[in-house]
Design a protein around this motif. Structure first.
Motif, PDB file in Angstrom:
ATOM      1  N   VAL A  51       7.408  -2.204   7.438  1.00  0.00           N
ATOM      2  CA  VAL A  51       6.972  -1.338   8.279  1.00  0.00           C
ATOM      3  C   VAL A  51       7.695   0.199   8.292  1.00  0.00           C
ATOM      4  O   VAL A  51       7.227   0.907   9.151  1.00  0.00           O
ATOM      5  CB  VAL A  51       7.037  -1.745   9.475  1.00  0.00           C
ATOM      6  CG1 VAL A  51       5.993  -3.248   9.723  1.00  0.00           C
ATOM      7  CG2 VAL A  51       8.127  -2.486  10.401  1.00  0.00           C
ATOM      8  N   ALA A  52       8.757   0.164   7.546  1.00  0.00           N
ATOM      9  CA  ALA A  52       9.481   1.321   7.597  1.00  0.00           C
ATOM     10  C   ALA A  52       9.697   1.844   6.168  1.00  0.00           C
ATOM     11  O   ALA A  52       9.727   1.123   5.333  1.00  0.00           O
ATOM     12  CB  ALA A  52      10.806   1.160   8.528  1.00  0.00           C
ATOM     13  N   GLY A 105       6.269   3.416  -0.084  1.00  0.00           N
ATOM     14  CA  GLY A 105       5.078   2.636   0.380  1.00  0.00           C
ATOM     15  C   GLY A 105       5.570   1.494   1.361  1.00  0.00           C
ATOM     16  O   GLY A 105       6.849   1.313   1.658  1.00  0.00           O
ATOM     17  N   LEU A 106       4.630   0.767   1.892  1.00  0.00           N
ATOM     18  CA  LEU A 106       4.686  -0.122   3.162  1.00  0.00           C
ATOM     19  C   LEU A 106       4.033  -1.494   2.590  1.00  0.00           C
ATOM     20  O   LEU A 106       3.511  -1.432   1.342  1.00  0.00           O
ATOM     21  CB  LEU A 106       4.071   0.396   4.360  1.00  0.00           C
ATOM     22  CG  LEU A 106       4.542   1.634   4.911  1.00  0.00           C
ATOM     23  CD1 LEU A 106       3.895   1.917   5.957  1.00  0.00           C
ATOM     24  CD2 LEU A 106       6.036   1.542   5.091  1.00  0.00           C
ATOM     25  N   LEU A 107       4.178  -2.489   3.271  1.00  0.00           N
ATOM     26  CA  LEU A 107       3.633  -3.778   2.929  1.00  0.00           C
ATOM     27  C   LEU A 107       2.973  -4.645   4.242  1.00  0.00           C
ATOM     28  O   LEU A 107       3.672  -4.657   5.128  1.00  0.00           O
ATOM     29  CB  LEU A 107       4.606  -4.560   2.095  1.00  0.00           C
ATOM     30  CG  LEU A 107       4.181  -5.760   1.348  1.00  0.00           C
ATOM     31  CD1 LEU A 107       4.562  -5.641  -0.246  1.00  0.00           C
ATOM     32  CD2 LEU A 107       4.508  -7.138   1.936  1.00  0.00           C
ATOM     33  N   ALA A 113      10.391   2.728  -2.460  1.00  0.00           N
ATOM     34  CA  ALA A 113      10.270   4.078  -2.650  1.00  0.00           C
ATOM     35  C   ALA A 113       9.935   3.967  -4.339  1.00  0.00           C
ATOM     36  O   ALA A 113      10.700   3.417  -4.887  1.00  0.00           O
ATOM     37  CB  ALA A 113      11.495   4.607  -2.356  1.00  0.00           C
ATOM     38  N   LEU A 114       9.236   4.920  -4.679  1.00  0.00           N
ATOM     39  CA  LEU A 114       8.784   4.985  -6.309  1.00  0.00           C
ATOM     40  C   LEU A 114       9.898   5.908  -6.531  1.00  0.00           C
ATOM     41  O   LEU A 114      10.633   6.870  -5.958  1.00  0.00           O
ATOM     42  CB  LEU A 114       7.491   5.809  -6.375  1.00  0.00           C
ATOM     43  CG  LEU A 114       7.109   6.263  -7.701  1.00  0.00           C
ATOM     44  CD1 LEU A 114       6.910   4.978  -8.604  1.00  0.00           C
ATOM     45  CD2 LEU A 114       5.975   7.290  -7.598  1.00  0.00           C
ATOM     46  N   TYR A 138       0.891  -1.239  -0.143  1.00  0.00           N
ATOM     47  CA  TYR A 138      -0.127  -0.118  -0.217  1.00  0.00           C
ATOM     48  C   TYR A 138       0.810   1.135   0.043  1.00  0.00           C
ATOM     49  O   TYR A 138       1.519   1.263   0.647  1.00  0.00           O
ATOM     50  CB  TYR A 138      -1.097  -0.014   1.139  1.00  0.00           C
ATOM     51  CG  TYR A 138      -0.511  -0.008   2.412  1.00  0.00           C
ATOM     52  CD1 TYR A 138      -0.156   1.369   3.410  1.00  0.00           C
ATOM     53  CD2 TYR A 138       0.088  -1.134   3.217  1.00  0.00           C
ATOM     54  CE1 TYR A 138       0.335   1.282   4.633  1.00  0.00           C
ATOM     55  CE2 TYR A 138       0.211  -1.191   4.403  1.00  0.00           C
ATOM     56  CZ  TYR A 138       0.416  -0.036   5.255  1.00  0.00           C
ATOM     57  OH  TYR A 138       1.059   0.036   6.526  1.00  0.00           O
ATOM     58  N   PRO A 139       0.533   2.213  -0.891  1.00  0.00           N
ATOM     59  CA  PRO A 139       1.297   3.462  -1.128  1.00  0.00           C
ATOM     60  C   PRO A 139       0.859   4.435  -0.105  1.00  0.00           C
ATOM     61  O   PRO A 139      -0.190   4.440   0.312  1.00  0.00           O
ATOM     62  CB  PRO A 139       1.051   3.741  -2.417  1.00  0.00           C
ATOM     63  CG  PRO A 139      -0.425   3.435  -2.576  1.00  0.00           C
ATOM     64  CD  PRO A 139      -0.354   2.222  -1.926  1.00  0.00           C
ATOM     65  N   LEU A 140       1.849   5.104   0.572  1.00  0.00           N
ATOM     66  CA  LEU A 140       1.535   6.355   1.371  1.00  0.00           C
ATOM     67  C   LEU A 140       1.310   7.599   0.240  1.00  0.00           C
ATOM     68  O   LEU A 140       2.044   8.127  -0.291  1.00  0.00           O
ATOM     69  CB  LEU A 140       2.745   6.647   2.401  1.00  0.00           C
ATOM     70  CG  LEU A 140       3.138   5.446   3.223  1.00  0.00           C
ATOM     71  CD1 LEU A 140       4.376   5.850   4.181  1.00  0.00           C
ATOM     72  CD2 LEU A 140       2.048   5.063   4.098  1.00  0.00           C
ATOM     73  N   ASN A 141      -0.062   7.957   0.415  1.00  0.00           N
ATOM     74  CA  ASN A 141      -0.600   8.839  -0.441  1.00  0.00           C
ATOM     75  C   ASN A 141       0.271  10.256  -0.457  1.00  0.00           C
ATOM     76  O   ASN A 141       0.603  10.709   0.550  1.00  0.00           O
ATOM     77  CB  ASN A 141      -2.143   9.321  -0.162  1.00  0.00           C
ATOM     78  CG  ASN A 141      -2.951   7.958  -0.610  1.00  0.00           C
ATOM     79  OD1 ASN A 141      -2.482   6.746  -1.011  1.00  0.00           O
ATOM     80  ND2 ASN A 141      -4.251   8.338  -0.560  1.00  0.00           N
TER      81      ASN A 141
END
Length: 537
Positions: A113-114, A83-85, A119-120, A75-78
């Protein structure tokens, strides 16, 4: 008697050996892994054709055979590049299995979790396709100080040693090449998500993401791996709605569909489709969901497929950045629109590989697709609406079919040949039609006469030789047969079509049985069949 799995026997007064203790732990892990392998890994060759058989997945494949029991959802951090998983369990082909190991390696992983790992990489300059993926690795979880025997000195000496190790997952975003389409699979790596990165993408908000985990919960016969040879659709409750009164009509497909293909579930609600989070599939405006290079055929049939390219299941598209965190929503599969050139087989799969829509930037083709909906085009090659109620699809633009033989007055027979993929989809099981017959009388005025037709439909086999069934279509109408008067009959009928392994034609006669014999008709004004729809299930 052992409880079912292998036991390490430690005999009375036997000197302990460390390898025995380690093997004891390996036995337990192996038995658990093998249970998962037999349940989720091995599969019936074909649930509908070879039930009760089993086959092992190909070992050493790329990507490796795998099943996600749950979790491992990206899930990306808007509004960011991070992003995390989520935590989860992965079962994966154990290519390095030893005699004490199972065919399935299982990894219970805490996820990501970190920020920083996923990273995109923004602004590729042209559309780039990235793959978020994982790979199992043996990881040291704990070390501790223990006394270790020194053979040379014959003494014990303290040393830091590994005390706990575990199979964990390492993660990465594998970058595609800008403008080069899908980058293919990587040996040893399991795809979790596919990302479309636009040319000027500044954050995850600008990207389209598809979830491609092989989730056990998405197996149609969960938790068992039971692939089917022919796609099966359980429900089609869809409407192709025209939102514009004039051409091009702006057809939008709304509703829901559910079914199965291979070993996994397909369909869902018409939500979260490209190019936005709209609750419909765009059918006719532009080329958003059209097959690359598509030209719409006139007076024909168009199709909606759900595609699962590159050997990956799911293709569950993430919601837009209007939702936080973004999650997979709605439809399973990439919608692709085609007209006539790539019709479905009776098994609902395309007769030729579909070119993925250009706007997605994936490139390539796929034959892993399922036809879920069809309708018709008009004479100007405009796609028209339709509705499916779970059983029938009724079209707005009916197709008029001329008979191959029209002789209702002499032999009393009209013959039709309905072509799969041209007048009806080849996965149709029932034809919904309207038969029309109009006869004229010339000469002097006549008297009132009750004239009726008692038609019988006679269906032939695919060779057009043998009669498969007959059914009566009673119709009666009274006419005053004056000079120039036309007697007309319209008969609504649902015609069961024959099972066929490949696209074919359907030949049937209409034996009109005009009564009384010798009714004074002199000409045929109308003799036609109008296709109003079909049943595909």
């Amino acid at each position: 008697m052992p409880s079912g799995m292998r036991n390490m026997v430690i005999n009375t007064r036997e000197r302990a050996v460390s390898t025995d203790i380690n093997r004891l732990q390996a036995f337990l892990a192996s038995e658990v892994g093998q249970i998962f392998y037999e349940m989720c890994g091995k599969y019936a060759t074909s649930d509908d054709r070879n039930p009760g058989t089993e086959a092992a997945p190909t070992t050493g494949a790329t990507p490796p055979f795998n099943v996600v029991l749950n979790g491992l959802r990206f899930y990306p951090l808007n509004g960011t590049l991070n992003g995390l998983l989520t935590p989860g369990v992965l079962l994966v082909d154990n290519t390095a299995a030893g005699t004490d190991d199972a065919d399935f390696l299982y990894c219970n992983d805490p996820g990501v979790v970190a920020v920083g790992t996923l990273a995109l990489t923004p602004a590729p300059g042209a559309t780039r396709i990235d793959v978020i993926e994982c790979q199992p690795v043996t990881t040291v979880v704990e070390t501790d100080n223990r006394d270790i025997y020194n053979i040379a000195t014959g003494l014990f000496a303290p040393a830091m040693v590994t005390k706990v190790s575990a199979t964990r997952l390492t993660y990465r975003i594998r970058l595609g090449v800008a403008g080069a389409g899908y980058p293919g699979a990587a040996a040893g790596w399991v795809p979790l998500a596919v990302v479309r990165v636009p040319a000027a993408a500044a954050s995850w908000d600008d990207c389209d993401i598809w979830d491609v985990r092989n989730l056990a919960s998405e197996f149609w016969n969960a938790p068992y791996n039971s692939p089917v040879t022919d796609a099966e659709i359980d429900e089609v409750y869809l409407s192709a709605v025209e939102t514009n009164a004039a051409a091009p009509y702006n057809v939008q497909l709304t509703g829901k569909v559910s079914g199965r293909f291979k070993h996994f579930r397909i369909g869902g609600s018409m939500l979260c489709n490209y190019p936005s989070a709209a609750a419909y599939v765009d059918i006719s405006t532009g080329t958003t969901n059209w097959e690359a290079g598509l030209a719409i055929a006139a007076t024909s049939v168009w199709y909606v497929y759900l595609a699962f390219p590159f050997g990956l299941p799911g293709w569950r598209k993430y919601w837009s950045s209007a939702v936080s965190p973004r999650v997979p929503t709605g439809l399973r599969g990439i919608p692709i629109i085609n007209s006539l050139t790539k019709p479905p087989s009776p098994a609902r799969t395309p007769l030729a590989a579909l070119a993925l829509p250009t706007v997605l930037g994936f490139g390539g083709t796929t034959s892993d697709a399922v036809c879920i909906f069809t309708s018709t085009t008009n004479g100007a090659s405009r796609m028209r609406g339709a509705a499916a109620d779970g059983e029938r699809i009724v079209v707005k633009e009916p197709l008029v079919v001329a008979p191959s033989v029209s002789d209702p007055l002499v032999s009393g027979i009209t013959t039709y040949v309905i072509a799969d993929s041209l007048e009806i989809p080849s996965c149709a099981k029932t034809l919904i039609a309207e038969l029309g017959l109009a006869l004229s009388k010339g000469g002097a005025p006549g008297i009132a006469l009750a004239v009726e037709v008692m038609p019988v439909l006679r269906m032939y086999d695919v060779s057009g030789t043998f009669i498969v069934y007959e059914m009566s279509l009673a119709k009666q109408c009274t006419f005053i047969l004056a000079a120039g008067v036309t007697a007309a009959w319209t008969i609504n009928v649902e015609i069961p079509l024959l099972y066929r392994a490949a696209a074919s034609g359907h030949t049937f006669d209409i034996v009109w049985n005009i009564q009384p014999d010798g009714a004074p008709f002199t000409g045929v004004v109308v003799d036609q069949l109008v296709v109003r729809g079909w049943r595909m299930d």
